[in-house]
Design an enzyme around this catalytic site. Structure first.
Site, PDB file in Angstrom:
ATOM      1  N   ASP A  38      -3.714  -7.113  -9.693  1.00 56.50           N
ATOM      2  CA  ASP A  38      -2.573  -6.040  -9.153  1.00 56.50           C
ATOM      3  C   ASP A  38      -2.655  -4.989 -10.269  1.00 56.50           C
ATOM      4  O   ASP A  38      -2.664  -5.278 -11.506  1.00 56.50           O
ATOM      5  CB  ASP A  38      -1.429  -6.623  -8.829  1.00 56.50           C
ATOM      6  CG  ASP A  38      -0.653  -5.591  -7.528  1.00 56.50           C
ATOM      7  OD1 ASP A  38      -0.587  -6.453  -6.673  1.00 56.50           O
ATOM      8  OD2 ASP A  38      -0.414  -4.668  -8.138  1.00 56.50           O
ATOM      9  N   ASN A  91      -7.229  -7.501  -0.957  1.00 57.27           N
ATOM     10  CA  ASN A  91      -5.769  -6.973  -0.061  1.00 57.27           C
ATOM     11  C   ASN A  91      -5.115  -5.834  -0.352  1.00 57.27           C
ATOM     12  O   ASN A  91      -4.260  -5.287   0.456  1.00 57.27           O
ATOM     13  CB  ASN A  91      -5.022  -8.266   0.137  1.00 57.27           C
ATOM     14  CG  ASN A  91      -3.543  -8.270  -0.015  1.00 57.27           C
ATOM     15  OD1 ASN A  91      -3.165  -7.912   1.361  1.00 57.27           O
ATOM     16  ND2 ASN A  91      -2.579  -8.016  -0.655  1.00 57.27           N
ATOM     17  N   TYR A 157      -5.353   6.165   6.832  1.00 53.59           N
ATOM     18  CA  TYR A 157      -5.385   4.758   6.808  1.00 53.59           C
ATOM     19  C   TYR A 157      -6.055   4.089   7.736  1.00 53.59           C
ATOM     20  O   TYR A 157      -6.646   3.322   7.722  1.00 53.59           O
ATOM     21  CB  TYR A 157      -3.584   4.626   6.850  1.00 53.59           C
ATOM     22  CG  TYR A 157      -3.543   3.043   6.802  1.00 53.59           C
ATOM     23  CD1 TYR A 157      -3.023   2.546   5.607  1.00 53.59           C
ATOM     24  CD2 TYR A 157      -3.451   2.052   8.022  1.00 53.59           C
ATOM     25  CE1 TYR A 157      -2.626   1.148   5.539  1.00 53.59           C
ATOM     26  CE2 TYR A 157      -3.042   0.942   8.058  1.00 53.59           C
ATOM     27  CZ  TYR A 157      -2.634   0.361   6.469  1.00 53.59           C
ATOM     28  OH  TYR A 157      -2.247  -0.989   6.509  1.00 53.59           O
ATOM     29  N   LYS A 161      -9.236   1.752   7.334  1.00 53.45           N
ATOM     30  CA  LYS A 161      -9.270   0.254   7.946  1.00 53.45           C
ATOM     31  C   LYS A 161     -10.398  -0.045   8.818  1.00 53.45           C
ATOM     32  O   LYS A 161     -10.617  -0.986   8.988  1.00 53.45           O
ATOM     33  CB  LYS A 161      -7.624  -0.081   8.435  1.00 53.45           C
ATOM     34  CG  LYS A 161      -6.641   0.113   7.493  1.00 53.45           C
ATOM     35  CD  LYS A 161      -6.717  -1.019   6.283  1.00 53.45           C
ATOM     36  CE  LYS A 161      -5.675  -1.174   5.414  1.00 53.45           C
ATOM     37  NZ  LYS A 161      -5.916  -2.227   4.260  1.00 53.45           N
ATOM     38  N   THR A 192       7.147  -6.496   4.518  1.00 51.50           N
ATOM     39  CA  THR A 192       6.689  -6.398   3.530  1.00 51.50           C
ATOM     40  C   THR A 192       7.281  -4.998   2.593  1.00 51.50           C
ATOM     41  O   THR A 192       7.514  -4.227   3.542  1.00 51.50           O
ATOM     42  CB  THR A 192       5.182  -6.437   3.213  1.00 51.50           C
ATOM     43  OG1 THR A 192       4.669  -5.289   3.622  1.00 51.50           O
ATOM     44  CG2 THR A 192       4.451  -7.500   3.936  1.00 51.50           C
TER      45      THR A 192
END
Ligand SMILES: NC(=O)c1ccc[n+]([C@@H]2O[C@H](COP(=O)([O-])OP(=O)(O)OC[C@H]3O[C@@H](n4cnc5c(N)ncnc54)[C@H](O)[C@@H]3O)[C@@H](O)[C@H]2O)c1
Length: 254
Positions: A38, A91, A157, A161, A192
């Site tokens: 990360d 991810n 986005y 995706k 999240t």
């Protein structure tokens, strides 16, 4: 602690938070050694601590998935520390600015494509050669329901995706005969920090509207995506490759 993944190594990007953190914990719970990758060092190291607290094995590596050299170095560090690579969950992702297509800044467009789509390409580019050395592996790329359907105000986005789905299918047919399976997951809206930062959980009216888009009547939890990712890396899914699988409470079935 289970042992279905004992002696296996998983590399997970965006593992400092949300779906990535829950998945890192789930892989560790299944016995894998986990590389937490990360660009958020503090929260990434917290994920490592959480894994160690449940008796699992994990290390942190600083990695910006939008930077090819950084991804290459992170995969190399994984091999140096753990000796092999069996699973990858690509991810890491960002939401970008919200606004209709003509109002999108080129900067936001470029950053979202760089992280959410090109980042997945960089990851696979360096993961696949390592998996070929073991004659197999499983890669799961994080797409979204928005890899299948549109969402007004999120063109970059949605485009990224959808791109992840095409990239996944292509890599899957290229490497299927060499033992590497490649699939993508398509979460619905999951609770999240990404949704919190986008302000979608604050206003009860907005939250209720988003919940109503899911026939199941609620938002998802990160662990509900992690379970699917673990399944896609397990032997139970040994005939599954090139698929985009939604975990979306029925969102895309309407
Ligand atoms: N939460 C949802 O509703 C939802 C729905 C569908 C898909 N997704 C996808 O799931 C993935 C995880 O999202 P989340 O909801 O857990 O978000 P999150 O914001 O909680 O976690 C994202 C993680 O990615 C990391 N990250 C971002 N850019 C990075 C970069 N350039 N390099 C390395 N790490 C980076 C962040 O530091 C963070 O740890 C994303 O790809 C997202 O698009 C989320």
């Amino acid at each position: 602690m289970e042992n279905q993944f004992s002696n296996k190594v998983a590399f997970i990007t965006g593992a400092a938070s949300g779906i990535g953190r829950a998945s890192a914990l789930a892989f560790a719970q299944s016995g894998a050694s986990v590389m937490v990758a990360d660009y958020n060092e503090q929260e990434g190291k917290e994920t490592v601590q959480l894994i160690q607290q449940i008796g699992g094995k994990a290390e942190f590596v600083l990695c910006d998935v939008g930077n090819e050299a950084s991804v290459s170095a992170a995969v190399s560090a994984t091999i140096k520390i753990f000796g092999r690579l069996d699973f990858a969950f690509n991810n890491a992702g960002i939401s970008g600015d919200s606004g209709n297509t003509a109002d999108q800044s080129s900067e936001s467009w470029n950053r979202v494509i760089q992280v959410n789509l090109t980042g997945v390409f960089y990851c696979m580019k360096y993961q696949i050669p390592e998996m070929l050395k073991n004659k197999g592996g499983s890669i799961v790329n994080c797409s979204s329901i928005l890899g299948s359907v549109a969402f007004a105000g999120a063109s970059a986005y949605v485009a990224a995706k959808h791109g992840v789905v095409g990239l996944t299918k292509t890599a899957a047919i290229e490497y299927a005969s060499q033992g590497i399976r490649v699939n993508s997951v398509g979460p619905g809206f999951v609770v999240t920090p990404m949704l919190e930062k986008a302000g979608l959980l604050e206003d009860p009216g907005t939250k209720a509207f988003i919940e109503s888009l899911h026939p199941i009547g609620r938002l998802g939890q990160p662990e509900e995506i992690a379970g699917l990712v673990v399944y896609l890396c397990s032997e139970k899914s040994s005939f599954v490759t090139g698929q985009h699988i939604h975990a979306d409470g029925g969102y895309t079935a309407r």
